[in-house]
Design a protein around this motif. Structure first.
Motif, PDB file in Angstrom:
ATOM      1  N   ASN A 143      -0.406   2.604  -1.022  1.00 14.19           N
ATOM      2  CA  ASN A 143       0.566   2.117  -2.014  1.00 14.19           C
ATOM      3  C   ASN A 143       1.789   1.877  -1.704  1.00 14.19           C
ATOM      4  O   ASN A 143       2.325   0.797  -2.098  1.00 14.19           O
ATOM      5  CB  ASN A 143       0.606   3.522  -3.031  1.00 14.19           C
ATOM      6  N   ASP A 144       2.357   2.451  -0.532  1.00 13.84           N
ATOM      7  CA  ASP A 144       3.691   2.113   0.053  1.00 13.84           C
ATOM      8  C   ASP A 144       3.672   0.664   0.820  1.00 13.84           C
ATOM      9  O   ASP A 144       4.501  -0.024   0.800  1.00 13.84           O
ATOM     10  CB  ASP A 144       4.272   3.257   0.804  1.00 13.84           C
ATOM     11  N   LEU A 145       2.426   0.522   1.254  1.00 14.13           N
ATOM     12  CA  LEU A 145       2.348  -0.690   2.104  1.00 14.13           C
ATOM     13  C   LEU A 145       2.132  -1.866   1.385  1.00 14.13           C
ATOM     14  O   LEU A 145       2.724  -2.928   1.651  1.00 14.13           O
ATOM     15  CB  LEU A 145       0.888  -0.612   2.895  1.00 14.13           C
ATOM     16  N   LEU A 146       1.345  -1.709   0.156  1.00 17.17           N
ATOM     17  CA  LEU A 146       1.512  -2.924  -0.836  1.00 17.17           C
ATOM     18  C   LEU A 146       2.803  -3.056  -1.595  1.00 17.17           C
ATOM     19  O   LEU A 146       3.189  -4.359  -1.509  1.00 17.17           O
ATOM     20  CB  LEU A 146       0.157  -2.873  -1.547  1.00 17.17           C
ATOM     21  N   GLY A 147       3.185  -2.056  -1.949  1.00 12.11           N
ATOM     22  CA  GLY A 147       4.516  -1.943  -2.618  1.00 12.11           C
ATOM     23  C   GLY A 147       4.570  -3.049  -3.717  1.00 12.11           C
ATOM     24  O   GLY A 147       3.576  -3.288  -4.651  1.00 12.11           O
ATOM     25  N   SER A 148       5.295  -4.078  -3.816  1.00 11.49           N
ATOM     26  CA  SER A 148       5.331  -5.093  -4.705  1.00 11.49           C
ATOM     27  C   SER A 148       4.694  -6.183  -4.157  1.00 11.49           C
ATOM     28  O   SER A 148       4.539  -7.094  -5.066  1.00 11.49           O
ATOM     29  CB  SER A 148       6.820  -5.596  -4.847  1.00 11.49           C
ATOM     30  N   LYS A 149       3.910  -6.325  -3.180  1.00 15.95           N
ATOM     31  CA  LYS A 149       3.169  -7.300  -2.616  1.00 15.95           C
ATOM     32  C   LYS A 149       2.055  -7.848  -3.594  1.00 15.95           C
ATOM     33  O   LYS A 149       1.855  -8.976  -3.913  1.00 15.95           O
ATOM     34  CB  LYS A 149       2.753  -7.070  -1.120  1.00 15.95           C
ATOM     35  N   PHE A 150       1.238  -6.616  -4.106  1.00 14.42           N
ATOM     36  CA  PHE A 150       0.208  -6.993  -5.125  1.00 14.42           C
ATOM     37  C   PHE A 150       0.867  -7.676  -6.399  1.00 14.42           C
ATOM     38  O   PHE A 150       0.256  -8.626  -6.999  1.00 14.42           O
ATOM     39  CB  PHE A 150      -0.773  -5.865  -5.560  1.00 14.42           C
ATOM     40  N   LEU A 151       1.983  -7.165  -6.769  1.00 11.31           N
ATOM     41  CA  LEU A 151       2.336  -7.560  -8.153  1.00 11.31           C
ATOM     42  C   LEU A 151       3.003  -9.222  -7.910  1.00 11.31           C
ATOM     43  O   LEU A 151       2.735  -9.936  -8.732  1.00 11.31           O
ATOM     44  CB  LEU A 151       3.631  -6.646  -8.484  1.00 11.31           C
ATOM     45  N   ILE A 152       3.661  -9.348  -6.767  1.00 11.30           N
ATOM     46  CA  ILE A 152       4.034 -10.752  -6.352  1.00 11.30           C
ATOM     47  C   ILE A 152       2.771 -11.622  -6.353  1.00 11.30           C
ATOM     48  O   ILE A 152       2.685 -12.863  -7.086  1.00 11.30           O
ATOM     49  CB  ILE A 152       4.816 -10.927  -5.085  1.00 11.30           C
ATOM     50  N   SER A 153       1.602 -11.285  -5.762  1.00 13.63           N
ATOM     51  CA  SER A 153       0.415 -11.919  -5.544  1.00 13.63           C
ATOM     52  C   SER A 153      -0.006 -12.550  -6.844  1.00 13.63           C
ATOM     53  O   SER A 153      -0.504 -13.275  -7.322  1.00 13.63           O
ATOM     54  CB  SER A 153      -0.574 -11.257  -4.961  1.00 13.63           C
TER      55      SER A 153
END
Length: 336
Positions: free
Chosen positions: A98-108
């Motif tokens: 969850n910390d690793l993805l952070g906002s990355k999935f939301l950006i994708s």
């Protein structure tokens, strides 16, 4: 309304069952990768010069609970995902996913949704125009543009845009953030910097999606234009734009709405390649790295499950919207 509520409940139950089935498939694939998570992690540590013994592997497996039966491990994983939204730790990086993805999935997801929105914003009116126009020049031009969009791969378009941008502006436009904002905390300035650079992947991903949607809308409209109810409407004195939007366009848009999930999945499938070329730091590049380089199946499984959950939720919403918009579907669901 009771029939519609029953329809929504059945669709929600099907969506939940689909997610459970996908979670089982994803977890099974994670387990089928040669070697346990502990063995892959400790092998990775050995490549860095750490001396790891069999006892260390057994201790790591007990710490991760890998000595428990498969069904118990899957139940624990899916319970954490559904009830707490926790995907556990990355197998190789040993960081919370969850910390690793952070906002990355939301950006994708935002990039994919923006690409899809751009595609349909262009394809729906232009496709309807192409199906209704009798001009050979208009039809030929639109057909050429759509064929070009289908034939030109996204990665080649990305390389062309980067080359032109470098030659003209001296900046390849790679990355989602400028150097000064890459590791900075979120702020309005960082958001504006993201928006100033995110248009490029949105344009590239939306390129082929627009061409595909344009061909689909045009074909559906041509099919609807030849049906008897359109001829009957013309006999009652309806012509032009009023006829198109009141009858064939409304019926032709039903399959388009129903294909949102499919189109979103197709755009995300193209995202990792575009992300690798444009050096984007988002979930697509993380998925590519987890599958092709680090063999981090826990991280890859989490990204795939989140993508599937997004598509399933979108399909559920489009089913509900289609039942409300399309009178034929509404009649079959609500009886009138």
């Amino acid at each position: 309304m009771l029939q519609f509520a029953r329809f929504a409940a059945i669709r929600a139950a099907m969506a939940l069952f689909t997610l459970l089935l996908v979670s089982l498939i994803v977890f099974t694939l994670m387990e089928l990768v040669p070697g346990t998570c502990a063995e892959r992690y400790l092998a990775f540590k050995n490549t860095q010069g750490s001396g790891i013994s069999i006892a260390d592997i057994e201790a790591e497996e007990r710490r991760l609970g890998l000595d428990r039966p498969f069904i118990v491990r899957w139940g624990s994983w899916v319970g954490d995902v559904f009830l707490r939204g926790e995907f556990g730790d990355s197998c190789i990086l040993r960081l919370n996913i969850n910390d690793l993805l952070g906002s990355k999935f939301l950006i994708s997801a935002a990039i994919c949704f923006a690409s899809l929105f751009l595609a349909y914003l262009i394809a729906i009116p232009v496709g309807i125009l192409a199906a209704s126009s009798k001009s050979a020049l208009v039809n030929g031009s639109l057909r050429f543009v759509s064929y070009l969009g289908l034939a030109l791969p996204n990665f080649l378009l990305a390389l062309m845009v980067m080359l032109v941008s470098t030659m003209v502006f001296g900046d390849s436009m790679t990355g989602l953030f400028s150097a000064e904002y890459r590791d900075a905390p979120w702020s309005m300035a960082k958001l504006l910097d993201l928006l100033s650079r995110a248009w490029l992947p949105v344009f590239i991903l939306g390129w082929s999606a627009t061409a595909f949607a344009l061909q689909t809308v045009r074909a559906l409209m041509l099919d609807e234009n030849g049906k008897l109810y359109v001829t009957a409407a013309q006999a009652r004195g309806l012509y032009g734009r009023r006829l198109r939007w009141r009858y064939p366009a409304r019926h032709a848009l039903g399959p388009i709405i129903n294909s949102f999930g499919f189109d979103l999945n197709r755009i995300f499938n193209e995202l990792p390649i575009v992300a690798a070329i444009l050096t984007l730091t988002e979930a697509g590049s993380l998925l590519l790295d987890a599958l092709a380089r680090s063999n981090d199946q826990q991280l890859a499984g989490a990204i795939i499950f989140m993508l599937t959950a997004t598509i399933v939720a979108l399909n559920f919403l489009t089913d509900i919207a289609l039942a409300l918009i399309d009178p034929r579907v509404r009649k079959s669901v609500m009886g009138g």
